[in-house]
Motif scaffolding. Sequence first.
Motif, PDB file in Angstrom:
ATOM      1  N   LEU A   4       0.870  -1.190   0.000  1.00 30.37           N
ATOM      2  CA  LEU A   4       0.000   0.000   0.000  1.00 30.37           C
ATOM      3  C   LEU A   4       0.897   1.226   0.000  1.00 30.37           C
ATOM      4  O   LEU A   4       1.776   1.352   0.860  1.00 30.37           O
ATOM      5  CB  LEU A   4      -0.854   0.037   1.264  1.00 30.37           C
ATOM      6  CG  LEU A   4      -2.058  -0.897   1.401  1.00 30.37           C
ATOM      7  CD1 LEU A   4      -2.762  -0.598   2.721  1.00 30.37           C
ATOM      8  CD2 LEU A   4      -3.012  -0.745   0.235  1.00 30.37           C
ATOM      9  N   ARG A 114       0.957  -4.201  -6.116  1.00 34.24           N
ATOM     10  CA  ARG A 114       1.143  -2.789  -5.765  1.00 34.24           C
ATOM     11  C   ARG A 114      -0.179  -2.020  -5.855  1.00 34.24           C
ATOM     12  O   ARG A 114      -0.804  -1.974  -6.901  1.00 34.24           O
ATOM     13  CB  ARG A 114       2.160  -2.168  -6.738  1.00 34.24           C
ATOM     14  CG  ARG A 114       3.515  -2.878  -6.755  1.00 34.24           C
ATOM     15  CD  ARG A 114       4.346  -2.511  -7.960  1.00 34.24           C
ATOM     16  NE  ARG A 114       3.741  -3.003  -9.203  1.00 34.24           N
ATOM     17  CZ  ARG A 114       4.291  -2.829 -10.402  1.00 34.24           C
ATOM     18  NH1 ARG A 114       5.439  -2.158 -10.523  1.00 34.24           N
ATOM     19  NH2 ARG A 114       3.688  -3.294 -11.489  1.00 34.24           N
ATOM     20  N   VAL A 115      -0.561  -1.428  -4.723  1.00 37.70           N
ATOM     21  CA  VAL A 115      -1.837  -0.682  -4.642  1.00 37.70           C
ATOM     22  C   VAL A 115      -1.540   0.749  -4.208  1.00 37.70           C
ATOM     23  O   VAL A 115      -0.822   0.967  -3.213  1.00 37.70           O
ATOM     24  CB  VAL A 115      -2.803  -1.328  -3.629  1.00 37.70           C
ATOM     25  CG1 VAL A 115      -4.112  -0.542  -3.536  1.00 37.70           C
ATOM     26  CG2 VAL A 115      -3.074  -2.789  -3.997  1.00 37.70           C
ATOM     27  N   TYR A 157       1.925   1.620 -10.261  1.00 37.39           N
ATOM     28  CA  TYR A 157       1.209   0.653  -9.408  1.00 37.39           C
ATOM     29  C   TYR A 157       0.234  -0.188 -10.227  1.00 37.39           C
ATOM     30  O   TYR A 157      -0.234   0.233 -11.287  1.00 37.39           O
ATOM     31  CB  TYR A 157       0.491   1.398  -8.270  1.00 37.39           C
ATOM     32  CG  TYR A 157       1.495   1.878  -7.232  1.00 37.39           C
ATOM     33  CD1 TYR A 157       2.300   2.987  -7.487  1.00 37.39           C
ATOM     34  CD2 TYR A 157       1.679   1.194  -6.041  1.00 37.39           C
ATOM     35  CE1 TYR A 157       3.268   3.397  -6.573  1.00 37.39           C
ATOM     36  CE2 TYR A 157       2.628   1.603  -5.123  1.00 37.39           C
ATOM     37  CZ  TYR A 157       3.425   2.701  -5.399  1.00 37.39           C
ATOM     38  OH  TYR A 157       4.387   3.090  -4.498  1.00 37.39           O
ATOM     39  N   ASP A 158      -0.086  -1.381  -9.700  1.00 35.90           N
ATOM     40  CA  ASP A 158      -1.008  -2.279 -10.414  1.00 35.90           C
ATOM     41  C   ASP A 158      -2.461  -1.842 -10.230  1.00 35.90           C
ATOM     42  O   ASP A 158      -3.293  -2.030 -11.118  1.00 35.90           O
ATOM     43  CB  ASP A 158      -0.855  -3.714  -9.860  1.00 35.90           C
ATOM     44  CG  ASP A 158       0.590  -4.204  -9.944  1.00 35.90           C
ATOM     45  OD1 ASP A 158       1.131  -4.223 -11.064  1.00 35.90           O
ATOM     46  OD2 ASP A 158       1.174  -4.507  -8.891  1.00 35.90           O
ATOM     47  N   TYR A 159      -2.767  -1.294  -9.060  1.00 29.11           N
ATOM     48  CA  TYR A 159      -4.139  -0.877  -8.751  1.00 29.11           C
ATOM     49  C   TYR A 159      -4.119   0.527  -8.160  1.00 29.11           C
ATOM     50  O   TYR A 159      -3.182   0.889  -7.439  1.00 29.11           O
ATOM     51  CB  TYR A 159      -4.772  -1.821  -7.717  1.00 29.11           C
ATOM     52  CG  TYR A 159      -4.890  -3.262  -8.162  1.00 29.11           C
ATOM     53  CD1 TYR A 159      -3.852  -4.160  -7.901  1.00 29.11           C
ATOM     54  CD2 TYR A 159      -6.014  -3.727  -8.840  1.00 29.11           C
ATOM     55  CE1 TYR A 159      -3.940  -5.488  -8.300  1.00 29.11           C
ATOM     56  CE2 TYR A 159      -6.106  -5.055  -9.249  1.00 29.11           C
ATOM     57  CZ  TYR A 159      -5.065  -5.930  -8.980  1.00 29.11           C
ATOM     58  OH  TYR A 159      -5.154  -7.244  -9.383  1.00 29.11           O
ATOM     59  N   VAL A 161      -6.774   3.120  -5.957  1.00 31.01           N
ATOM     60  CA  VAL A 161      -8.085   3.221  -5.291  1.00 31.01           C
ATOM     61  C   VAL A 161      -8.214   4.623  -4.682  1.00 31.01           C
ATOM     62  O   VAL A 161      -7.314   5.075  -3.973  1.00 31.01           O
ATOM     63  CB  VAL A 161      -8.233   2.167  -4.172  1.00 31.01           C
ATOM     64  CG1 VAL A 161      -9.606   2.272  -3.516  1.00 31.01           C
ATOM     65  CG2 VAL A 161      -8.016   0.753  -4.720  1.00 31.01           C
ATOM     66  N   SER A 172     -12.719  -2.260  -1.549  1.00 34.29           N
ATOM     67  CA  SER A 172     -11.978  -2.392  -2.822  1.00 34.29           C
ATOM     68  C   SER A 172     -10.615  -3.036  -2.598  1.00 34.29           C
ATOM     69  O   SER A 172     -10.222  -3.960  -3.302  1.00 34.29           O
ATOM     70  CB  SER A 172     -11.800  -1.002  -3.459  1.00 34.29           C
ATOM     71  OG  SER A 172     -13.047  -0.418  -3.720  1.00 34.29           O
ATOM     72  N   VAL A 173      -9.905  -2.562  -1.575  1.00 34.27           N
ATOM     73  CA  VAL A 173      -8.556  -3.102  -1.311  1.00 34.27           C
ATOM     74  C   VAL A 173      -8.652  -4.569  -0.902  1.00 34.27           C
ATOM     75  O   VAL A 173      -7.870  -5.417  -1.360  1.00 34.27           O
ATOM     76  CB  VAL A 173      -7.834  -2.267  -0.238  1.00 34.27           C
ATOM     77  CG1 VAL A 173      -6.481  -2.886   0.123  1.00 34.27           C
ATOM     78  CG2 VAL A 173      -7.624  -0.825  -0.728  1.00 34.27           C
ATOM     79  N   ILE A 176      -9.171  -6.709  -3.939  1.00 34.51           N
ATOM     80  CA  ILE A 176      -7.918  -6.850  -4.703  1.00 34.51           C
ATOM     81  C   ILE A 176      -7.072  -7.959  -4.070  1.00 34.51           C
ATOM     82  O   ILE A 176      -6.590  -8.860  -4.756  1.00 34.51           O
ATOM     83  CB  ILE A 176      -7.133  -5.518  -4.717  1.00 34.51           C
ATOM     84  CG1 ILE A 176      -7.881  -4.456  -5.532  1.00 34.51           C
ATOM     85  CG2 ILE A 176      -5.711  -5.720  -5.266  1.00 34.51           C
ATOM     86  CD1 ILE A 176      -7.346  -3.037  -5.337  1.00 34.51           C
ATOM     87  N   GLU A 180      -6.092 -11.448  -5.890  1.00 33.41           N
ATOM     88  CA  GLU A 180      -4.675 -11.751  -6.137  1.00 33.41           C
ATOM     89  C   GLU A 180      -4.288 -13.088  -5.499  1.00 33.41           C
ATOM     90  O   GLU A 180      -3.479 -13.841  -6.020  1.00 33.41           O
ATOM     91  CB  GLU A 180      -3.789 -10.619  -5.617  1.00 33.41           C
ATOM     92  CG  GLU A 180      -3.811  -9.368  -6.501  1.00 33.41           C
ATOM     93  CD  GLU A 180      -3.069  -9.574  -7.824  1.00 33.41           C
ATOM     94  OE1 GLU A 180      -2.284 -10.534  -7.929  1.00 33.41           O
ATOM     95  OE2 GLU A 180      -3.289  -8.781  -8.759  1.00 33.41           O
TER      96      GLU A 180
END
Length: 199
Positions: A4, A114-115, A157-159, A161, A172-173, A176, A180
């Motif tokens: 995060l 990666r978020v 990052y991959d995501y 939010v 949401s997190v 994810i 994953e």
Amino acid sequence: MFILSSPSGAGKTTIAKKLLAQVDGLGMSVSVTTRPIRPGEVEGKDYHFVDRDTFSQMVENGEFLEWAEVFGNCYGTPKAQIKAGLKAGQDYLFDIDWQGTQQLYQRMEVDVVRVFLLPPSIAELEDRLRSRGTDSDEVIRSRMDRAKAEISHWDGYDYVVINDDIESCYDSVLHILEAERLRRARQTGLVDFTRKLMA
Ligand SMILES: Nc1nc2c(ncn2[C@@H]2O[C@H](COP(=O)(O)OP(=O)(O)O)[C@@H](O)[C@H]2O)c(=O)[nH]1
Ligand SMILES: Nc1ncnc2c1ncn2[C@@H]1O[C@H](COP(=O)(O)OP(=O)(O)O)[C@@H](O)[C@H]1O
């Protein structure tokens, strides 16, 4: 390795604490820092708080998986605990900046998710930093000055939010993380399981 990142005040710690309280098999990577402890923080839980000489010694001894200087303080991920835990099948949650994220991704890409959290606005970000009440006006100003530079790394990052409402951001997190964990390559024991199904 579930990372995060966000500009200071965007909600990383809040989301991390909720995940740790509600998700099984997820440990927190407790970083080492030279930053002074904040009211309410606990040594060994929020961070390992050390002085600069100790931190430099740890860098020289190769004790970090990654480390970086952020907002004039040093932060690093201790190597030993993470390596041992990953080997034992433990998932880890990291609250680290874009520099640390790049280092971990380069070293352990397949294990890294990666978020990036974004505030709904710069004004709201500042309100949250102030409402947290853990930093002086000067520290808040310096962190706000760097917020846009931090935000500029969102595309690494991959995501992404947007943390507008905390509950929907958390959902949401969490989704994810759950998705994953279900990626075929991340599941252990599938070969045996499917072989039995097809026997
Ligand atoms: N590279 C790296 N960054 C870290 C580490 N631990 C914390 N950080 C980052 O350092 C920045 C400052 O963290 P902190 O002082 O706790 O302030 P906060 O962002 O307001 O919670 C944040 O971007 C954290 O994600 C670490 O071990 N390595
Ligand atoms: N969606 C949200 N709405 C309102 N306040 C929030 C929200 N998310 C976090 N906060 C508050 O904003 C402050 C900063 O959050 P924090 O998790 O410490 O951010 P970070 O760890 O990214 O610096 C805290 O007081 C937290 O309770």
